[in-house]
Design an enzyme around this catalytic site. Sequence first.
Site, PDB file in Angstrom:
ATOM      1  CB  THR A 157       0.668  -3.467   6.390  1.00 28.24           C
ATOM      2  OG1 THR A 157      -0.639  -3.483   5.821  1.00 28.24           O
ATOM      3  CG2 THR A 157       1.285  -2.090   6.268  1.00 28.24           C
ATOM      4  CB  THR A 183      -0.943  -0.034   1.216  1.00 28.93           C
ATOM      5  OG1 THR A 183      -1.833  -1.133   1.048  1.00 28.93           O
ATOM      6  CG2 THR A 183      -1.738   1.232   1.367  1.00 28.93           C
TER       7      THR A 183
HETATM    8  N1  ASP Z   1      -2.667  -4.873   0.536  1.00 37.06           N
HETATM    9  C1  ASP Z   1      -1.569  -4.317   1.176  1.00 37.06           C
HETATM   10  C2  ASP Z   1      -0.370  -5.248   1.203  1.00 37.06           C
HETATM   11  O1  ASP Z   1       0.385  -5.230   0.261  1.00 37.06           O
HETATM   12  C3  ASP Z   1      -1.901  -3.835   2.524  1.00 37.06           C
HETATM   13  C4  ASP Z   1      -0.918  -2.834   2.959  1.00 37.06           C
HETATM   14  O2  ASP Z   1       0.170  -2.750   2.447  1.00 37.06           O
HETATM   15  O3  ASP Z   1      -1.247  -2.106   3.895  1.00 37.06           O
HETATM   16  O4  ASP Z   1      -0.176  -5.974   2.160  1.00 37.06           O
END
Ligand code: ASP
Length: 329
Positions: free
Chosen positions: A93, A12
């Site tokens: 995340t 993200t």
């Molecule tokens: N969908 C994302 C990821 O690549 C979530 C994030 O990065 O906060 O894990």
Amino acid sequence: MARILLLATGGTIAGQADAGAILNSYTAGVLGGEDLLAAVPQLQELAAISVEQIANVDSADLLFDHWRLLVGRIREAFQAEPDLTGVVITHGTNTLEETAWLLQLLIDDPRPVVLVGAMRPATALSADGPLNLFQAVQVAVSLEAPGHGALVVMDGQIQAARQVTKVATQGVGAFASPGRGPLGWVDDTGVHLPMGSGSRQVPFAALDLPEQWPQVAILYGCVEPDARMLTFFLEAGMQGLVFTGTGAGQLSAGERSALGAWAGPRPLMLRANRCGSGPVHSDAEDERFGLLPAGSLNPQKARVLLLLASIAGMDRSALEELMIDLARG
Ligand code: ASP
């Protein structure tokens, strides 16, 4: 001036949406590491930063091969560049804690490896990525960071790879270290890491990662779980299984009898728990079923450990010794 290697993997923090108010419908892993760096010109005052793109994916789509590349590049950089201050990794995340724990177990160098992500895409009003990235580099260049192993910096908190976990689906403060709390904090007054790290275990420092990885599955405990899932995994010849047991890592009677009835080779098996904090201790039946308690590792980190243990060719007793060592460290 400090020298930082920035390894970008997507997430993200590199995500883009159609408008500033959109926080959920965005595409992760769009911007490159160079774009993330360019968005924070203040970083130039902290360090000379070179950027490499390892992947550009949503971290749910991360592959073992990305891990192999990442580990190989970090090991190579630390070995070849004595003047490198540290490594910062931008990461989605969702699985960030798994990569942090993997690196904790594999990278044997006191220099910091700092993982950072964002909960809001780069296009959001009040995107959290730029400050998180700035603070991750602040930590990586600080005199306090060496020796702590892999660190996660999010929302001004510095968390240890072993304990950190994502605890919320929304909000910038989505990471915590249950039962322990953050290792420290970072803000405009500096990096605050009040606790020493002690000695650090790097049990797989010499382990070469293969192209083909073992298969390790996670089973989730609940009322009347379908024990056929367990039998399926045993028959499929998985190299490892992690039970997300109820309470302090308890298996149901159906699972215990499926394990008792299994006459084939037993994979490495750890009992973790679904409570989110607290240890799983050994119990009288572990030996009979070929199980081991996962201690305070959450299921996804227990799986990372089993992947590496399986690559290293460990059997149950070698794994048991390793768990004892890790509990001490
Ligand atoms: N969908 C994302 C990821 O690549 C979530 C994030 O990065 O906060 O894990």
